[in-house]
Design a protein around this motif. Structure first.
Motif, short mmCIF file in Angstrom:
data_model
loop_
_atom_site.label_atom_id
_atom_site.label_comp_id
_atom_site.label_asym_id
_atom_site.label_seq_id
_atom_site.Cartn_x
_atom_site.Cartn_y
_atom_site.Cartn_z
N LYS A 1 -36.29 -24.14 -14.60
CA LYS A 1 -35.20 -23.52 -15.36
C LYS A 1 -35.62 -22.15 -15.88
CE LYS A 1 -33.02 -26.26 -18.27
NZ LYS A 1 -32.80 -27.34 -19.27
N TRP B 1 -26.83 -27.79 -17.88
CA TRP B 1 -27.48 -26.52 -17.57
C TRP B 1 -26.63 -25.73 -16.59
CZ3 TRP B 1 -30.88 -25.00 -13.19
CH2 TRP B 1 -31.54 -23.78 -13.44
N THR C 1 -31.49 -32.02 -17.68
CA THR C 1 -30.74 -31.22 -16.70
C THR C 1 -29.25 -31.15 -17.01
OG1 THR C 1 -30.36 -33.13 -15.25
CG2 THR C 1 -32.39 -31.87 -14.90
N THR C 2 -28.75 -32.06 -17.83
CA THR C 2 -27.31 -32.11 -18.11
C THR C 2 -26.84 -30.85 -18.85
OG1 THR C 2 -27.34 -34.52 -18.23
CG2 THR C 2 -25.48 -33.41 -19.26
N ILE D 1 -39.08 -29.45 -14.37
CA ILE D 1 -37.71 -29.00 -14.60
C ILE D 1 -37.67 -27.83 -15.58
CG2 ILE D 1 -35.48 -29.70 -15.58
CD1 ILE D 1 -36.06 -32.51 -14.41
N ARG E 1 -40.69 -33.56 -16.52
CA ARG E 1 -40.01 -32.70 -17.48
C ARG E 1 -40.55 -31.27 -17.42
NH1 ARG E 1 -39.26 -34.42 -22.48
NH2 ARG E 1 -38.92 -32.26 -23.14
N ILE F 1 -30.40 -28.01 -9.53
CA ILE F 1 -31.35 -29.11 -9.71
C ILE F 1 -30.62 -30.40 -9.36
CG2 ILE F 1 -32.82 -30.39 -11.30
CD1 ILE F 1 -33.01 -27.87 -13.01
N ARG G 1 -32.72 -36.93 -16.89
CA ARG G 1 -31.33 -36.58 -16.62
C ARG G 1 -30.76 -35.76 -17.79
NH1 ARG G 1 -28.49 -38.96 -12.83
NH2 ARG G 1 -29.74 -40.86 -12.89
#
Length: 431
Positions: A265, A297, A294-295, A261, A258, A303, A291
């Protein structure tokens, strides 16, 4: 991918006098534990007559390496996982195993009863006796265990006289953190019965000493990677090419996915001029949570969550990448890393590394030489490290070259296998 065939014993010239070794595992072959099979292969090439005894075979995320290398006939699996085990079935299995032990040696009856009533619950009593039956067929072997719970099973059998062979145990991470959070004396019997205790880092060596392991039984032996299998090359994006960040590891808290990511970002939003992407490889209990992060974005920086991949596919993706990221953390349940093999593989291929000051990682990655280390859960520092490496090609090249040198010198699979084989041969010669 082409795999070498199993060693031709008649033509082999051993570096050590051959002797039998039984690798004992609670589950084999696990996709996330390729380092175990790679060690098996290296020890076999040096003269170890290898057998594998496993309590069960993984129902998913199973490694194909034993089949690919021709070792499948050396694996003995007690429970294949295809049928459900009822209480009646377990009792019948225990009775059959006990009868085999007692036919060989009726005097073992008190030992069998003591083992039945012992508090060790790593494996059920029926399987414990089945393990003893199998191991008594290899009385001259050294029993080599990866992970403390596996060693605990063998130590309990030795304590009750059901196994006589010398034994060793390798400690990796969760087995001396999460596993013993509420039972710091969990390894009392193992520390007593083992001939050799093998932490994979000096960090864990100190931990074993703190837990009460005899210092004369402890020896740090690091894992390694096959430098010939991981090709080194200069890792830098040419003008117009996307700089590829990559992270590999099971989707569990300690891997810090996490934070990778979130840091990526933040970098993409801060530096939209950078042509970057992030590949995330791995499966596990936290996949849906990752998941969700990242959804939705929206950014030019991509990614991609790939899930679990076969060994050859992971290697292919590493070969296309430029920078490796793994910001490991201490999980809420106490779970910690050892020294991640994924970092070793990335360094072997010339990727500079961004990681954390966690467990034994600083023993592998030297900050500002072969990579950049930040504090755990420090997203800002992690993002800044990504920006620094992503925008300085010469730094990428210098750190990648330094990392490869470290692997060749201190984490070479062949070299580390010789160290382990030497330790095992000394134990074997005492018997």
């Amino acid at each position: 991918m082409n795999y070498p065939q199993r060693i031709n014993v008649k033509e082999a010239t051993w570096e050590f006098e051959p002797f039998p070794v039984v690798y004992f595992s609670l589950s084999f072959p696990e996709l996330s534990q390729t380092f175990v099979f790679n060690e098996i292969r290296s020890i076999a090439e040096l003269g170890g007559d290898i057998r594998v005894l496993s309590c069960k075979s993984p129902s998913e995320n199973r490694s194909n390496l034993p089949n690919a290398y021709g070792y499948e006939d050396r694996i003995d699996t007690i429970f294949d996982g295809t049928t459900r085990s009822s209480r009646a079935r377990r009792l019948l299995a225990a009775a059959k195993a006990a009868s085999k032990l007692l036919i060989r040696n009726p005097a073992l009856l008190p030992n069998v009863l003591l083992a039945a009533w012992s508090g060790d619950t790593v494996v059920p009593f029926s399987m414990k006796l089945a393990i003893a039956v199998r191991l008594q067929s290899h009385p001259d072997s050294i029993i080599h265990c990866h992970f403390g719970p596996a060693g605990k099973v063998i130590a309990d059998l030795k304590k009750h006289g059901l196994v006589k062979s010398p034994m060793t145990t390798v400690f990796h991470g969760y087995d001396i953190t999460q596993y013993i959070v509420e039972a710091t004396d969990a390894y009392k019997t193992l520390f007593s019965e083992a001939d050799l205790l093998i932490p994979i880092s000096d960090f864990w060596r100190r931990r074993l000493t703190e837990l009460g392991a005899p210092s004369d039984k402890i020896r740090t032996i690091r894992l390694g990677v096959d430098c010939n299998a991981f090709e080194y090359k200069r890792r830098v994006a040419v003008p117009g090419e996307t700089t590829r960040f990559i992270t590999i590891g099971r989707m569990t808290e300690k891997k810090g996915h996490r934070y990778t990511i979130e840091a990526f970002k933040a970098l993409a939003e801060r530096r939209p001029d950078l042509n970057i992407c992030l590949d995330v490889i791995g499966d596990g209990p936290d996949l849906q949570e990752i998941r969700a992060i990242t959804t939705g974005w929206q950014s030019n920086a991509k990614i991609t969550l790939h899930g679990a991949l076969a060994h050859q596919d992971v290697r292919a993706m590493l070969d296309q990448s430029h920078i490796f990221v793994l910001p490991s953390v201490v999980a809420a349940n106490g779970d910690m890393e050892g020294i991640p093999v994924s970092i070793m593989e990335a360094m072997a291929m010339g990727l500079p590394v961004i990681s954390t000051r966690h467990s034994g990682i600083p023993e592998l990655v030297e900050d500002d030489l072969s990579g950049i280390l930040v504090d755990e859960r420090d997203v800002d520092a992690l993002s800044a490290a990504m920006e620094r490496l992503g925008s300085e090609p010469e730094l990428q090249l210098a750190m990648g070259k330094a990392g490869r040198a470290v692997i060749e010198r201190e984490y070479n699979e062949r070299t580390q296998a010789r160290v382990l084989m030497s330790a095992l041969s000394k134990i074997s010669s005492k018997e």
